[in-house]
Design an enzyme around this catalytic site. Structure first.
Site, PDB file in Angstrom:
ATOM      1  N   ASP A  77      36.530  31.175  37.538  1.00  0.00           N
ATOM      2  CA  ASP A  77      37.888  31.407  38.041  1.00  0.00           C
ATOM      3  C   ASP A  77      37.821  32.368  39.235  1.00  0.00           C
ATOM      4  O   ASP A  77      36.852  33.124  39.400  1.00  0.00           O
ATOM      5  CB  ASP A  77      38.759  32.021  36.934  1.00  0.00           C
ATOM      6  CG  ASP A  77      40.233  32.072  37.329  1.00  0.00           C
ATOM      7  OD1 ASP A  77      40.951  32.958  36.829  1.00  0.00           O
ATOM      8  OD2 ASP A  77      40.665  31.243  38.150  1.00  0.00           O
ATOM      9  N   ASN A  78      38.843  32.337  40.083  1.00  0.00           N
ATOM     10  CA  ASN A  78      39.057  33.367  41.116  1.00  0.00           C
ATOM     11  C   ASN A  78      37.982  33.449  42.186  1.00  0.00           C
ATOM     12  O   ASN A  78      37.771  34.527  42.773  1.00  0.00           O
ATOM     13  CB  ASN A  78      39.190  34.762  40.487  1.00  0.00           C
ATOM     14  CG  ASN A  78      40.165  34.820  39.353  1.00  0.00           C
ATOM     15  OD1 ASN A  78      39.799  35.082  38.206  1.00  0.00           O
ATOM     16  ND2 ASN A  78      41.423  34.546  39.638  1.00  0.00           N
ATOM     17  N   ASP A 135      35.321  34.493  33.876  1.00  0.00           N
ATOM     18  CA  ASP A 135      36.636  35.006  34.292  1.00  0.00           C
ATOM     19  C   ASP A 135      36.741  36.503  34.049  1.00  0.00           C
ATOM     20  O   ASP A 135      37.808  37.043  33.749  1.00  0.00           O
ATOM     21  CB  ASP A 135      37.749  34.278  33.526  1.00  0.00           C
ATOM     22  CG  ASP A 135      39.126  34.529  34.120  1.00  0.00           C
ATOM     23  OD1 ASP A 135      40.124  34.351  33.379  1.00  0.00           O
ATOM     24  OD2 ASP A 135      39.205  34.909  35.298  1.00  0.00           O
ATOM     25  N   GLU A 179      47.291  32.194  39.819  1.00  0.00           N
ATOM     26  CA  GLU A 179      48.265  32.060  38.727  1.00  0.00           C
ATOM     27  C   GLU A 179      49.627  32.671  39.115  1.00  0.00           C
ATOM     28  O   GLU A 179      49.714  33.783  39.605  1.00  0.00           O
ATOM     29  CB  GLU A 179      47.754  32.710  37.432  1.00  0.00           C
ATOM     30  CG  GLU A 179      47.240  34.118  37.551  1.00  0.00           C
ATOM     31  CD  GLU A 179      45.748  34.189  37.802  1.00  0.00           C
ATOM     32  OE1 GLU A 179      45.189  33.245  38.366  1.00  0.00           O
ATOM     33  OE2 GLU A 179      45.155  35.201  37.452  1.00  0.00           O
TER      34      GLU A 179
HETATM   35  O1  LIG Z   1      39.984  40.967  37.394  1.00  0.00           O
HETATM   36  C1  LIG Z   1      40.305  39.888  36.899  1.00  0.00           C
HETATM   37  N1  LIG Z   1      39.810  39.495  35.730  1.00  0.00           N
HETATM   38  C2  LIG Z   1      38.781  40.268  35.093  1.00  0.00           C
HETATM   39  C3  LIG Z   1      39.215  41.346  34.117  1.00  0.00           C
HETATM   40  C4  LIG Z   1      37.892  41.661  33.532  1.00  0.00           C
HETATM   41  C5  LIG Z   1      37.705  42.653  32.472  1.00  0.00           C
HETATM   42  C6  LIG Z   1      36.462  42.323  31.757  1.00  0.00           C
HETATM   43  C7  LIG Z   1      35.194  42.752  32.060  1.00  0.00           C
HETATM   44  C8  LIG Z   1      34.215  42.299  31.118  1.00  0.00           C
HETATM   45  C9  LIG Z   1      32.839  42.575  31.047  1.00  0.00           C
HETATM   46  N2  LIG Z   1      32.053  42.058  30.056  1.00  0.00           N
HETATM   47  C10 LIG Z   1      32.594  41.276  29.106  1.00  0.00           C
HETATM   48  C11 LIG Z   1      33.942  40.975  29.097  1.00  0.00           C
HETATM   49  C12 LIG Z   1      34.749  41.493  30.130  1.00  0.00           C
HETATM   50  S1  LIG Z   1      36.442  41.313  30.383  1.00  0.00           S
HETATM   51  C13 LIG Z   1      41.305  39.017  37.574  1.00  0.00           C
HETATM   52  C14 LIG Z   1      42.081  39.555  38.594  1.00  0.00           C
HETATM   53  C15 LIG Z   1      43.040  38.779  39.243  1.00  0.00           C
HETATM   54  C16 LIG Z   1      43.852  39.340  40.346  1.00  0.00           C
HETATM   55  C17 LIG Z   1      44.240  40.688  40.308  1.00  0.00           C
HETATM   56  C18 LIG Z   1      45.004  41.208  41.345  1.00  0.00           C
HETATM   57  C19 LIG Z   1      45.392  40.406  42.412  1.00  0.00           C
HETATM   58  F1  LIG Z   1      46.133  40.923  43.402  1.00  0.00           F
HETATM   59  C20 LIG Z   1      45.003  39.071  42.462  1.00  0.00           C
HETATM   60  C21 LIG Z   1      44.231  38.538  41.430  1.00  0.00           C
HETATM   61  C22 LIG Z   1      43.238  37.439  38.855  1.00  0.00           C
HETATM   62  C23 LIG Z   1      42.454  36.902  37.847  1.00  0.00           C
HETATM   63  O2  LIG Z   1      42.603  35.602  37.459  1.00  0.00           O
HETATM   64  C24 LIG Z   1      41.483  37.669  37.209  1.00  0.00           C
HETATM   65  O3  LIG Z   1      40.707  37.075  36.241  1.00  0.00           O
HETATM   66 MG   LIG Z   2      40.940  34.962  36.350  1.00  0.00          MG
END
Ligand SMILES: O=C(NCCCCc1cc2cnccc2s1)c1cc(-c2ccc(F)cc2)cc(O)c1O
Ligand SMILES: [Mg+2]
Length: 214
Positions: free
Chosen positions: A169-170, A141, A199
């Protein structure tokens, strides 16, 4: 400078959820993010699919890529047997601190091991650092462009065994098309799609469950 969204969610939880009651913490996060401000938690609809996969897998070793406020971490931790280990990776040290406070409020901080850093840097260190051989369940995720390279990295690092389950997810929104193409076409995975809404919104999303066949 104001607070951040994760801090506002944490403050709401600390005010409105009963400490030590993980289900009230989960409900409080969903209440806040559906009524006050959207946040990228897996949410209650996809969260129920996550719950079902955790219960059917009964994992001993779980890896989560992407902690954020710890919402999905708590959903998983709540369903693990005593002695199971849940490792969650977060890139952003501020988000990590919020998640730790969230785990404390839920009374599950002793059940979760949070590492701060990038998955590409941390995954190769997990065996040595945590003395873990293989993961039974991986909840993916984090950065959507990292789903595929990190899955290949998990394979190369020998962290998956026959039967290991990946839940991503996603895969529809924002989408992980290269990841989907890989797990759905590789003979080494048995993949299944679970449609759901993104969500807190009326937007189509879904999670992909992929069993590694070894
Ligand atoms: O980007 C998403 N999740 C990732 C954030 C990651 C940061 C990290 C990188 C990293 C690298 N290494 C280790 C740990 C980590 S944590 C995300 C985005 C949406 C979304 C956003 C806008 C929209 F219009 C529609 C859906 C919905 C979701 O459910 C999501 O999960
Ligand atoms: Mg997500």
């Amino acid at each position: 400078s104001g607070t951040t969204r994760p801090v506002r969610i944490l403050k709401y939880v600390q005010r409105c959820a009963n400490s030590g009651d993980v289900l009230s913490v989960i409900s409080a996060i969903d209440a806040y993010c559906s009524k006050v401000e959207w946040a990228m938690n897996v949410g209650d609809e996809k969260g129920a699919i996550l719950d079902a996969v955790v219960l059917e897998t009964r994992p001993r070793y779980v890896l989560e890529l992407g902690t954020y406020c710890g919402y999905s971490t708590l959903r998983i931790a709540h369903l693990l047997a005593p002695g199971a280990r849940l490792i969650t990776l977060e890139m952003n040290p501020h988000y990590a601190q919020v998640a730790i406070e969230m785990f404390r409020h839920a009374g599950l901080d002793a059940q979760v091991e949070l590492l701060v850093g990038s998955s590409s840097a941390l995954i190769p260190q997990l065996r040595k650092k945590l003395d873990i051989e293989k993961f039974d369940l991986v909840f993916i995720d984090h950065w959507k462009v990292s789903y595929l390279p990190d899955t290949k990295l998990l394979e190369e690092c020998g962290l998956l065994k026959a039967g290991s389950v990946l839940l991503a997810d996603n895969v529809t929104c924002p989408g992980a098309p290269d990841y989907l193409q890989y797990v759905r076409n590789s003979p080494r995975y048995q993949s299944q799609y679970f449609p759901a809404r993104l969500e807190y919104l009326q937007v189509e999303d879904g999670v992909e469950k992929s069993v590694f066949l070894g």
